[in-house]
Design a protein around this motif. Structure first.
Motif, PDB file in Angstrom:
ATOM      1  N   GLN A 148     -56.673  38.487 -52.210  1.00 29.13           N
ATOM      2  CA  GLN A 148     -55.789  37.834 -53.184  1.00 29.13           C
ATOM      3  C   GLN A 148     -54.427  38.173 -53.135  1.00 29.13           C
ATOM      4  N   VAL A 149     -53.811  39.311 -52.551  1.00 27.55           N
ATOM      5  CA  VAL A 149     -52.551  39.597 -52.509  1.00 27.55           C
ATOM      6  C   VAL A 149     -51.871  38.819 -51.600  1.00 27.55           C
ATOM      7  N   LEU A 150     -52.689  38.673 -50.427  1.00 23.93           N
ATOM      8  CA  LEU A 150     -52.155  37.704 -49.338  1.00 23.93           C
ATOM      9  C   LEU A 150     -52.234  36.268 -49.589  1.00 23.93           C
ATOM     10  N   GLY A 151     -53.216  35.827 -50.334  1.00 25.25           N
ATOM     11  CA  GLY A 151     -53.320  34.668 -50.840  1.00 25.25           C
ATOM     12  C   GLY A 151     -52.110  33.974 -51.728  1.00 25.25           C
ATOM     13  N   LEU A 152     -51.598  34.946 -52.545  1.00 30.77           N
ATOM     14  CA  LEU A 152     -50.538  34.866 -53.530  1.00 30.77           C
ATOM     15  C   LEU A 152     -49.424  34.765 -52.653  1.00 30.77           C
ATOM     16  N   ALA A 153     -48.997  35.470 -51.546  1.00 31.11           N
ATOM     17  CA  ALA A 153     -47.859  35.590 -50.703  1.00 31.11           C
ATOM     18  C   ALA A 153     -47.762  34.643 -50.061  1.00 31.11           C
ATOM     19  N   PHE A 154     -48.854  34.067 -49.416  1.00 28.74           N
ATOM     20  CA  PHE A 154     -48.779  32.824 -48.543  1.00 28.74           C
ATOM     21  C   PHE A 154     -49.030  31.259 -48.920  1.00 28.74           C
ATOM     22  N   PHE A 155     -50.151  31.475 -49.739  1.00 24.59           N
ATOM     23  CA  PHE A 155     -50.822  30.163 -50.353  1.00 24.59           C
ATOM     24  C   PHE A 155     -50.184  29.765 -51.372  1.00 24.59           C
ATOM     25  N   HIS A 156     -49.639  30.872 -52.333  1.00 28.53           N
ATOM     26  CA  HIS A 156     -48.708  30.485 -53.392  1.00 28.53           C
ATOM     27  C   HIS A 156     -47.312  30.781 -53.173  1.00 28.53           C
ATOM     28  N   ASP A 157     -46.973  31.201 -52.161  1.00 25.06           N
ATOM     29  CA  ASP A 157     -45.453  31.307 -51.961  1.00 25.06           C
ATOM     30  C   ASP A 157     -45.041  32.206 -52.624  1.00 25.06           C
ATOM     31  N   LEU A 158     -45.308  33.492 -53.067  1.00 30.40           N
ATOM     32  CA  LEU A 158     -44.684  34.215 -53.914  1.00 30.40           C
ATOM     33  C   LEU A 158     -43.969  35.353 -53.040  1.00 30.40           C
ATOM     34  N   SER A 159     -43.043  35.978 -53.496  1.00 32.07           N
ATOM     35  CA  SER A 159     -42.439  36.948 -52.845  1.00 32.07           C
ATOM     36  C   SER A 159     -43.186  38.286 -53.108  1.00 32.07           C
ATOM     37  N   HIS A 160     -42.894  39.362 -52.122  1.00 32.50           N
ATOM     38  CA  HIS A 160     -43.627  40.467 -52.273  1.00 32.50           C
ATOM     39  C   HIS A 160     -43.640  41.165 -53.720  1.00 32.50           C
ATOM     40  N   SER A 161     -42.294  41.026 -54.250  1.00 34.75           N
ATOM     41  CA  SER A 161     -42.020  41.600 -55.790  1.00 34.75           C
ATOM     42  C   SER A 161     -42.757  40.853 -56.499  1.00 34.75           C
ATOM     43  N   GLU A 162     -42.966  39.354 -56.519  1.00 29.11           N
ATOM     44  CA  GLU A 162     -43.463  38.612 -57.408  1.00 29.11           C
ATOM     45  C   GLU A 162     -44.981  39.051 -57.419  1.00 29.11           C
ATOM     46  N   VAL A 163     -45.452  39.252 -56.012  1.00 29.65           N
ATOM     47  CA  VAL A 163     -47.109  39.453 -56.030  1.00 29.65           C
ATOM     48  C   VAL A 163     -47.166  40.870 -56.782  1.00 29.65           C
ATOM     49  N   ALA A 164     -46.423  41.853 -56.482  1.00 27.20           N
ATOM     50  CA  ALA A 164     -46.550  43.081 -57.211  1.00 27.20           C
ATOM     51  C   ALA A 164     -46.624  43.035 -58.457  1.00 27.20           C
ATOM     52  N   GLN A 165     -45.722  42.449 -59.182  1.00 27.37           N
ATOM     53  CA  GLN A 165     -45.575  42.061 -60.478  1.00 27.37           C
ATOM     54  C   GLN A 165     -46.775  41.364 -61.033  1.00 27.37           C
ATOM     55  N   GLN A 166     -47.284  40.347 -60.473  1.00 29.29           N
ATOM     56  CA  GLN A 166     -48.535  39.626 -60.939  1.00 29.29           C
ATOM     57  C   GLN A 166     -49.753  40.444 -60.990  1.00 29.29           C
ATOM     58  N   MET A 167     -49.635  41.345 -59.730  1.00 33.85           N
ATOM     59  CA  MET A 167     -50.829  42.143 -59.472  1.00 33.85           C
ATOM     60  C   MET A 167     -50.907  43.425 -60.413  1.00 33.85           C
ATOM     61  N   ALA A 168     -49.555  43.841 -61.045  1.00 31.66           N
ATOM     62  CA  ALA A 168     -49.470  44.818 -61.412  1.00 31.66           C
ATOM     63  C   ALA A 168     -49.839  46.283 -60.343  1.00 31.66           C
ATOM     64  N   ILE A 171     -44.734  47.865 -55.230  1.00 28.69           N
ATOM     65  CA  ILE A 171     -44.452  47.015 -54.151  1.00 28.69           C
ATOM     66  C   ILE A 171     -44.772  47.488 -52.771  1.00 28.69           C
ATOM     67  N   GLY A 172     -44.664  48.895 -52.593  1.00 31.26           N
ATOM     68  CA  GLY A 172     -45.281  49.464 -51.288  1.00 31.26           C
ATOM     69  C   GLY A 172     -46.534  49.179 -51.048  1.00 31.26           C
ATOM     70  N   THR A 173     -47.546  49.313 -52.150  1.00 33.46           N
ATOM     71  CA  THR A 173     -48.822  48.866 -51.689  1.00 33.46           C
ATOM     72  C   THR A 173     -49.111  47.446 -51.532  1.00 33.46           C
ATOM     73  N   VAL A 174     -48.340  46.473 -52.033  1.00 32.95           N
ATOM     74  CA  VAL A 174     -48.526  45.131 -51.830  1.00 32.95           C
ATOM     75  C   VAL A 174     -48.082  45.071 -50.313  1.00 32.95           C
ATOM     76  N   LYS A 175     -47.105  45.397 -49.839  1.00 29.78           N
ATOM     77  CA  LYS A 175     -46.368  45.309 -48.567  1.00 29.78           C
ATOM     78  C   LYS A 175     -47.299  45.808 -47.483  1.00 29.78           C
TER      79      LYS A 175
END
Length: 195
Positions: A148-168, A171-175
């Protein structure tokens, strides 16, 4: 309304050329022939019908305004228009609090369907289908949250911080998850090429 599989790329090119010259009849024909397929594509990304309708409208405004910039040697007409819809859908996701979740089975079939271009030659379609199946298979092998994190970043074109925010998530975990997931995808895809 035309069946997406019978769309004639040459006819679409002619309608786009007409739209570039502000021919409303050509644009209407283009809309009638392609809107159902483009709406379905937007709906796969956004899930919600009203959001997909909004994106479809914005996309056709962009197609009307940019028809003169379409270059047939760079992309098939449906590929060009699908890219506009994709970008508008991702723009909407970025500027809203829309939560999207990537379901493994749904993702598998949708990636394959989204990559099917009626203008592609049989060899190109076969290669895209193989690539899409390989990617879908490798994505489905990832742990759910990582996928889900990878999909949000690449298929939904969200930045790492946007993914972190959306997934709660931090940011280090997301990266870390994205980096590890990309490594796993690379390994999985490389194995598929050797098979």
């Amino acid at each position: 309304m035309s069946d997406a599989n019978t769309l004639d790329p040459q006819q679409l090119r002619l309608w786009l050329q007409g739209a570039a010259k502000r021919d409303a009849v050509a644009f209407r024909s283009l809309y009638d022939a392609t809107s159902a397929k483009l709406f379905g594509f937007a709906l796969r990304i956004l899930i919600k019908r009203e959001l997909a309708e909004e994106v479809l409208q914005e996309s056709f405004v962009a197609i009307w305004n940019n028809a003169g910039t379409y270059q047939s040697h760079l992309a098939a007409p449906m590929t060009w228009m699908t890219t506009i819809v994709r970008n508008k859908a991702f723009d909407l996701l970025r500027r809203s609090d829309v939560t999207t979740e990537i379901d493994g089975e749904q993702f598998d079939s949708e990636v394959i369907n989204a990559l099917q271009d009626p203008a592609a030659t049989p060899i190109e379609a076969l290669q895209m289908s193989r690539d899409a199946k390989a990617l879908a298979y490798c994505m489905s092998a990832l742990e759910g949250l990582h996928r889900q994190v990878l999909g949000l970043a690449f298929f939904h074109d969200l930045s790492h911080s946007e993914v972190a925010q959306q997934m709660a998530l931090p940011i280090g975990t997301v990266k870390t998850w994205i980096r590890r997931s990309l490594d796993k995808l690379k390994t999985c895809l490389a194995k598929g090429e050797r098979a």
